[in-house]
Design an enzyme around this catalytic site. Structure first.
Site, PDB file in Angstrom:
ATOM      1  N   LYS A 289       0.644  -1.084   0.179  1.00  0.00           N
ATOM      2  CA  LYS A 289       0.005   0.026  -0.170  1.00  0.00           C
ATOM      3  C   LYS A 289       0.686   1.295   0.017  1.00  0.00           C
ATOM      4  CE  LYS A 289      -4.219  -1.632   2.005  1.00  0.00           C
ATOM      5  NZ  LYS A 289      -5.362  -1.518   3.081  1.00  0.00           N
ATOM      6  N   ASP A 325     -10.589   2.804   1.416  1.00  0.00           N
ATOM      7  CA  ASP A 325     -10.671   2.439   2.721  1.00  0.00           C
ATOM      8  C   ASP A 325     -11.248   3.646   3.409  1.00  0.00           C
ATOM      9  OD1 ASP A 325      -9.988  -0.095   2.488  1.00  0.00           O
ATOM     10  OD2 ASP A 325      -8.195   0.085   3.244  1.00  0.00           O
TER      11      ASP A 325
HETATM   12  P1  NAP Z   1      -1.849  -4.179   9.029  1.00  0.00           P
HETATM   13  O1  NAP Z   1      -1.475  -2.950   8.212  1.00  0.00           O
HETATM   14  O2  NAP Z   1      -1.166  -5.370   9.031  1.00  0.00           O
HETATM   15  O3  NAP Z   1      -2.190  -3.894  10.600  1.00  0.00           O
HETATM   16  C1  NAP Z   1      -2.369  -4.775  11.684  1.00  0.00           C
HETATM   17  C2  NAP Z   1      -2.280  -4.128  13.044  1.00  0.00           C
HETATM   18  O4  NAP Z   1      -2.796  -4.956  13.871  1.00  0.00           O
HETATM   19  C3  NAP Z   1      -1.010  -3.679  13.729  1.00  0.00           C
HETATM   20  O5  NAP Z   1      -1.331  -2.595  14.554  1.00  0.00           O
HETATM   21  C4  NAP Z   1      -0.595  -4.972  14.469  1.00  0.00           C
HETATM   22  O6  NAP Z   1      -0.048  -4.412  15.515  1.00  0.00           O
HETATM   23  C5  NAP Z   1      -2.124  -5.289  14.923  1.00  0.00           C
HETATM   24  N1  NAP Z   1      -2.102  -6.844  15.212  1.00  0.00           N
HETATM   25  C6  NAP Z   1      -1.784  -7.589  14.323  1.00  0.00           C
HETATM   26  N2  NAP Z   1      -2.377  -9.055  14.851  1.00  0.00           N
HETATM   27  C7  NAP Z   1      -2.775  -8.951  15.781  1.00  0.00           C
HETATM   28  C8  NAP Z   1      -3.082  -9.537  17.032  1.00  0.00           C
HETATM   29  N3  NAP Z   1      -3.312 -10.914  16.780  1.00  0.00           N
HETATM   30  N4  NAP Z   1      -3.768  -9.056  18.012  1.00  0.00           N
HETATM   31  C9  NAP Z   1      -3.751  -7.671  18.276  1.00  0.00           C
HETATM   32  N5  NAP Z   1      -3.240  -6.816  17.343  1.00  0.00           N
HETATM   33  C10 NAP Z   1      -2.783  -7.316  16.225  1.00  0.00           C
HETATM   34  O7  NAP Z   1      -3.359  -4.535   8.855  1.00  0.00           O
HETATM   35  P2  NAP Z   1      -4.724  -3.463   8.283  1.00  0.00           P
HETATM   36  O8  NAP Z   1      -4.625  -3.306   6.987  1.00  0.00           O
HETATM   37  O9  NAP Z   1      -4.738  -2.305   9.213  1.00  0.00           O
HETATM   38  O10 NAP Z   1      -5.989  -4.345   8.901  1.00  0.00           O
HETATM   39  C11 NAP Z   1      -6.171  -4.656  10.045  1.00  0.00           C
HETATM   40  C12 NAP Z   1      -7.691  -5.367  10.065  1.00  0.00           C
HETATM   41  O11 NAP Z   1      -8.477  -4.516   9.655  1.00  0.00           O
HETATM   42  C13 NAP Z   1      -7.547  -6.690   9.486  1.00  0.00           C
HETATM   43  O12 NAP Z   1      -8.337  -7.613   9.813  1.00  0.00           O
HETATM   44  C14 NAP Z   1      -8.436  -6.378   7.994  1.00  0.00           C
HETATM   45  O13 NAP Z   1      -9.141  -7.203   7.470  1.00  0.00           O
HETATM   46  C15 NAP Z   1      -9.403  -5.001   8.659  1.00  0.00           C
HETATM   47  N6  NAP Z   1      -9.691  -4.037   7.534  1.00  0.00           N
HETATM   48  C16 NAP Z   1     -10.999  -4.236   7.142  1.00  0.00           C
HETATM   49  C17 NAP Z   1     -11.349  -3.215   6.140  1.00  0.00           C
HETATM   50  C18 NAP Z   1     -12.828  -3.235   5.981  1.00  0.00           C
HETATM   51  O14 NAP Z   1     -13.188  -2.617   4.854  1.00  0.00           O
HETATM   52  N7  NAP Z   1     -13.617  -3.699   6.642  1.00  0.00           N
HETATM   53  C19 NAP Z   1     -10.543  -2.374   5.541  1.00  0.00           C
HETATM   54  C20 NAP Z   1      -9.219  -2.378   6.101  1.00  0.00           C
HETATM   55  C21 NAP Z   1      -8.870  -3.344   7.141  1.00  0.00           C
HETATM   56  P3  NAP Z   1       1.697  -4.611  15.321  1.00  0.00           P
HETATM   57  O15 NAP Z   1       2.072  -3.136  15.071  1.00  0.00           O
HETATM   58  O16 NAP Z   1       2.106  -4.920  17.033  1.00  0.00           O
HETATM   59  O17 NAP Z   1       2.184  -5.509  14.440  1.00  0.00           O
END
Ligand code: NAP
Length: 494
Positions: A289, A325
């Site tokens: 991204k 998003d």
């Molecule tokens: P990302 O960039 O990989 O960031 C993940 C974040 O979650 C980081 O802050 C990470 O912490 C934390 N994390 C990862 N695994 C964890 C766990 N088991 N317990 C607690 N914290 C954890 O991912 P992202 O793109 O932001 O996405 C995050 C979530 O949002 C995903 O589930 C994704 O599917 C969802 N999402 C949904 C939408 C939608 O349209 N509904 C859009 C975007 C994202 P660290 O910094 O400590 O690694």
């Protein structure tokens, strides 16, 4: 013009005839009868099939060595192929390696009946495109149509195959060249564009990895394809393909949403090749991204502010990055009538999703606190905004939890990742509204905890749908059929 052949695999010849007639009625130009699957393959059943559908059929006796259903003794195979060539099928498919000694004679036989011999070569392991080119050349030298299929492992190999295919088309060669597996799907998507003689499509289960369903192949027929997809590495499970495919089918668009598993080093080549691949755009996921934001020609306001792109639109050599998003989260809040001006929001997570959420909340005038498993990442996120974003330690959350909106932007609770709550239950109960970005499962542990504490709540599906709808609109210029997209998403999650 490329002919669409529906591949029919049935174990009884009567069932094969029935399925073949049905596929032709549905609009297939041809059927490929996979005779290697038929148990009652007799001189009589061969003649019967030829009489029933032979004028619009490819008769194929795929050998066990090349992925067929059975291994036949040499004499039996020679006997069947001889009969098939005399029976009156429009095309007969034989194999360069397996049928070497028979090909000349079989070619003479089909020519007598004004039919065509397809000579094919199926690589079971990935090879260089030059090896596939040599095999195809050898097939074309002894048959009317040459066919080669090979597993494709990355986007670079797929691009080379497309380049090679374009040259074949320029020379008006009668050929089929298929890249198997996800990275090779683009060679199927461009079949018409690349002047391939036949495109194989499935009516039951696919006979090869990456094959399109007959409906999809028919939607693309005689049209320049609009190639779209999801770019990431590795590509995790996503329901975006189902959402977009349903929208394309509803509007009868000749569009496809393909998986592009692209390593960071290959992102630039993919952008450079977009016109040759007929790429109109793509969604971007982890880990590209931020990197893609540096590579596109132009950024829209939201993606520029965040330095992160999740949708790229390509047109006439120009590439533009968007962040849908942001749009998705904004629209999801609006759909609930949530007004965040001068309210307190607590965001858990510090990744791409959290950044988009914080961006929207600040624009709405909310006071924002962020907590993350790794505090330094929360700090870094806070520092990317001009407005004040307070960082809270996870351990301090129970004391600092009262908020108007609690947003989970971590994968905690996501199917296949963890079934843990992102915050303790006591924190959930202190929120006035809970928003979980996770959409799979539809009811996450966090949403269950909120329900238990009687806190109003919302899952991530609505946000996902709004972001998908915005991407669809940017790529196609058409109003997205949102209800169709929602139905497809719910079916995919079920
Ligand atoms: P990302 O960039 O990989 O960031 C993940 C974040 O979650 C980081 O802050 C990470 O912490 C934390 N994390 C990862 N695994 C964890 C766990 N088991 N317990 C607690 N914290 C954890 O991912 P992202 O793109 O932001 O996405 C995050 C979530 O949002 C995903 O589930 C994704 O599917 C969802 N999402 C949904 C939408 C939608 O349209 N509904 C859009 C975007 C994202 P660290 O910094 O400590 O690694």
């Amino acid at each position: 013009m490329t002919k669409i052949a529906a591949v029919v695999m049935a174990s009884r010849s009567s069932e094969m005839e029935k399925q073949a007639r049905a596929a032709l009625k549905r609009g297939a130009d041809l059927v490929e009868l996979r005779l290697d699957h038929v148990d009652d393959l007799t001189p009589g059943s061969i003649k019967h099939l030829a009489h029933a559908v032979g004028q619009r059929a490819i008769a194929t006796l795929r050998s066990g060595e090349q992925g067929g259903a059975k291994r036949l003794p040499d004499e039996r195979r020679a006997d069947i192929l001889g009969r098939v060539c005399r029976a009156g099928f429009l095309y007969v498919d034989v194999e360069l390696q397996t049928d070497t000694a028979l090909i000349e004679e079989l070619h003479r036989e089909v020519s007598k009946h004004y039919q065509d011999l397809i000579v094919s070569y199926h690589f079971q392991e990935p090879v260089e495109v030059s090896d596939a080119a040599d095999a195809l050349e050898a097939c074309m030298a002894v048959g009317d149509v040459g066919k080669a299929a090979l597993p494709i492992v990355d986007i670079e190999a797929a691009m080379s195959l497309v380049e090679f295919s374009r040259n074949q088309a320029l020379q008006s060669k009668r050929y089929v060249l298929i890249g198997m597996g996800d990275p090779g799907i683009v060679t199927r998507a461009l079949a018409e564009d690349l002047g391939q003689e036949i495109e194989y499509a499935h009516v039951g289960r696919p006979s090869a990895a990456g094959q399109f369903a007959l409906e999809t192949a028919l939607r693309l027929k005689k049209k320049t394809p609009i190639v779209l997809g999801l770019v990431g590495h590795p590509l995790g499970h996503s329901i975006s393909p189902q959402i977009h495919e349903a929208a394309f089918a509803a509007l009868r668009l000749p569009a496809l949403y393909l998986p592009f598993d692209v390593e960071p080093r290959s992102l630039g080549s993919l952008l450079d090749a977009h016109e040759r691949l007929r790429l109109r755009g793509f969604n971007v996921t982890i880990p590209h991204k931020e990197a893609i934001a540096e590579l596109v020609d132009e950024l829209d306001g939201d993606s520029e502010a965040l330095g992160a792109v999740n949708t790229v639109v390509m047109s006439e050599g120009w590439t533009r990055g968007h962040n849908t998003d942001v749009h998705g989260f904004r629209m999801a809040l609006r759909s609930q009538g949530l007004r965040l001006g001068d309210r307190d929001a607590l965001v858990i997570g510090a990744g791409g999703g959290a950044k988009a959420v914080v961006h929207v909340l600040l624009r709405e005038g909310a006071r924002v606190r962020v907590a993350n498993r790794t505090p330094s990442r929360a700090q870094a996120l806070a520092e990317t905004f001009e407005e004040t974003v307070e960082v809270v330690e996870m351990a301090d959350l129970p004391k600092r939890a009262a908020c108007d909106l609690l947003v989970n932007a971590t994968p905690a609770g996501m199917k296949g990742v963890s079934d843990a709550l992102p915050v303790p239950e006591g924190v959930v109960a202190q929120a006035k509204y809970v928003f979980d970005l996770v959409y799979n499962p539809p009811e996450t542990p966090l949403l269950r905890a909120a329900k238990h504490a009687r806190v109003p709540r919302m899952g991530g599906l609505e946000m996902l749908l709004h972001q998908a709808a915005k991407s669809f609109e940017l790529w196609t210029g058409k109003a997205p059929p949102i209800q169709v997209m929602e139905k497809a998403a719910r079916e995919a999650l079920a």
